[in-house]
Scaffold this motif. Structure first.
Motif, PDB file in Angstrom:
ATOM      1  N   PHE A 222       0.972  -1.338   0.040  1.00 50.93           N
ATOM      2  CA  PHE A 222       0.000   0.002  -0.051  1.00 50.93           C
ATOM      3  C   PHE A 222       0.977   1.414   0.065  1.00 50.93           C
ATOM      4  O   PHE A 222       0.602   2.168  -0.576  1.00 50.93           O
ATOM      5  N   PRO A 223       1.953   1.549   0.688  1.00 48.09           N
ATOM      6  CA  PRO A 223       2.649   2.617   0.887  1.00 48.09           C
ATOM      7  C   PRO A 223       3.348   2.834  -0.630  1.00 48.09           C
ATOM      8  O   PRO A 223       3.515   3.893  -1.073  1.00 48.09           O
TER       9      PRO A 223
ATOM     10  N   TYR B 101       1.747   1.913  -3.517  1.00 43.99           N
ATOM     11  CA  TYR B 101       0.721   2.429  -4.541  1.00 43.99           C
ATOM     12  C   TYR B 101       0.533   3.819  -4.062  1.00 43.99           C
ATOM     13  O   TYR B 101       0.242   4.496  -5.039  1.00 43.99           O
ATOM     14  N   TRP B 102       0.408   4.338  -2.733  1.00 47.26           N
ATOM     15  CA  TRP B 102      -0.057   5.612  -2.518  1.00 47.26           C
ATOM     16  C   TRP B 102       1.108   6.500  -2.919  1.00 47.26           C
ATOM     17  O   TRP B 102       0.750   7.634  -3.279  1.00 47.26           O
TER      18      TRP B 102
ATOM     19  N   ASN C 155       0.399   6.779  -6.590  1.00 44.58           N
ATOM     20  CA  ASN C 155      -0.986   7.402  -6.765  1.00 44.58           C
ATOM     21  C   ASN C 155      -0.694   9.083  -6.566  1.00 44.58           C
ATOM     22  O   ASN C 155      -1.269   9.754  -7.379  1.00 44.58           O
ATOM     23  N   THR C 156       0.108   9.324  -5.448  1.00 50.15           N
ATOM     24  CA  THR C 156       0.437  10.776  -5.203  1.00 50.15           C
ATOM     25  C   THR C 156       1.184  11.332  -6.304  1.00 50.15           C
ATOM     26  O   THR C 156       1.131  12.555  -6.674  1.00 50.15           O
TER      27      THR C 156
ATOM     28  N   PRO D 241      -8.182   8.719  -3.651  1.00 49.46           N
ATOM     29  CA  PRO D 241      -7.692   7.258  -3.608  1.00 49.46           C
ATOM     30  C   PRO D 241      -7.293   6.538  -4.956  1.00 49.46           C
ATOM     31  O   PRO D 241      -6.419   5.718  -4.826  1.00 49.46           O
TER      32      PRO D 241
END
Length: 285
Positions: free
Chosen positions: A38-39, A41-42, A45-46, A59
Motif C-alpha cells: 500500500f505505501p 501504491y500511495w 498515486n500521489t 484514492p
C-alpha cells in the motif's frame, strides 16, 4: 430390470479441512501483501496527482499526469546518476575485497577462521552513526570528504561483511578435488581462484553484489555525514533536501521516490533466481 444410481461420495472431513486451511492461508497472504504494497501504491498515486495537496489526494488517480515525474527528473536526475555511479563503485570494491577473503576463509584452513567470520558478523551490529562519525575524522585527514571514491568506500563497507559470510558458505561447498585438479594442471592460487572458483561461485557473487548495490543505493547516513557540499549528492540526500525546499510539491517528491525505487526493483526481478540459488547454495555440501 431396475437400475440404481450412486450418489457421489462426500469429500472427507480431512480434505475439506486442508482445503479450508489452504484458502485461509491464501487470503491471509493476499492481505499481508496488500498492506505491505500500500505505501508503494500511495506513493505512485500521489506522484500521478501533482496538483493535489497531500490531504486532497484521491484514492484512485483519475488521469495520467506525468508532470511530477518531469519535474523530479529535472531536479533529481543528476542525483540519480550520482547514486548509480556510487552504488556500482561500491559493488566493485565490495566484491574485490570480499571474494578473495571468502575464498581464503573457505579453502585455506586458516587458524582462527571461525573467529574471523564471527567477528565479521559482529561488525554488522555496530550502529551506522558510530561508523559514520569515526569515518569523518579519518576522511578529513585523508582528503576523502566530498569525493566519489570516499563515498564508494564507505558504502562498500556496508556490504562487505554480508558478502564475506555469504560467499564463504558457498565456497566451502566447492569440492576440494576440483581445486586440486586445477593446481595439478599448473594453475597457481590466483589463477585457480579466477578461472575455477569465481565461475563456480557465480550465484553467490551475483547475490552479494546485488545486496551490496542495495545497501549503497539506499544509504543516507554516510551520504549525509561524509558530504558537506553538493559536489556528491546521492538520490537519498537529494530527496531529503528536496522535501525541505519543495515541501508543498508532494507530487514531485513522490515521483522522485518512485524513480529512486525503480533500479532496485528491476534488479531484484531480474536476479531473483540467482538470489535464491546464491543464498541456498552453501546450505548443502
Amino acid at each position: 430390470m431396475a437400475t440404481t444410481t450412486q450418489t457421489p461420495a462426500a469429500p472427507a472431513p480431512a480434505t475439506v479441512h486442508r482445503t479450508g486451511r489452504r484458502w485461509g492461508a491464501t487470503v491471509l497472504g493476499v492481505v499481508i501483501l496488500a498492506v505491505m504494497l500500500f505505501p508503494l501504491y500511495w506513493m505512485v498515486n500521489t506522484a500521478l496527482q501533482p496538483d493535489a495537496s497531500l490531504v486532497d489526494v484521491a484514492p484512485v488517480p483519475t488521469g495520467l499526469d506525468l508532470s511530477g515525474f518531469s519535474s523530479a527528473l529535472a531536479d533529481q536526475g543528476t542525483n540519480l546518476l550520482t547514486s548509480l555511479a556510487v552504488a556500482l563503485g561500491a559493488v566493485a570494491i565490495c566484491l574485490a575485497v570480499s571474494a578473495p577473503a571468502a575464498y581464503g576463509l573457505a579453502q585455506f584452513g586458516l587458524r582462527g577462521g571461525r573467529t574471523i567470520v564471527f567477528g565479521t558478523l559482529i561488525t554488522q551490529m555496530v550502529p551506522g552513526i558510530v561508523i559514520a562519525n569515526a569515518l569523518y575524522s579519518a576522511y578529513v585527514d585523508l582528503g576523502l570528504v566530498n569525493s566519489y571514491f570516499g563515498l564508494m568506500l564507505a558504502d562498500a563497507s556496508l556490504g562487505i561483511p554480508f558478502a564475506i559470510v555469504l560467499m564463504r558458505a558457498f565456497m566451502v561447498s566447492i569440492p576440494r578435488e576440483v581445486i586440486e585438479a586445477a593446481e595439478v594442471d599448473g594453475a597457481g592460487r590466483v589463477r585457480t581462484f579466477v578461472r575455477v572458483v569465481l565461475p563456480m561461485s557465480r550465484n553467490s557473487l551475483i547475490t552479494a553484489g546485488l545486496f551490496s548495490f542495495l545497501y549503497a543505493w539506499s544509504d543516507f547516513m554516510f551520504a549525509l555525514t561524509l558530504n558537506t557540499t553538493d559536489d556528491v549528492k546521492p538520490i537519498t540526500l537529494g530527496i531529503y533536501q528536496y522535501i525541505g525546499a519543495h515541501v508543498g510539491d508532494w507530487g514531485s517528491v513522490m515521483a522522485a521516490s518512485v524513480l529512486s525505487a525503480v533500479p532496485a526493483a528491476v534488479l531484484l526481478v531480474l536476479s531473483q533466481k540467482y538470489i535464491a540459488a546464491g543464498i541456498t547454495g552453501g546450505s548443502v555440501k
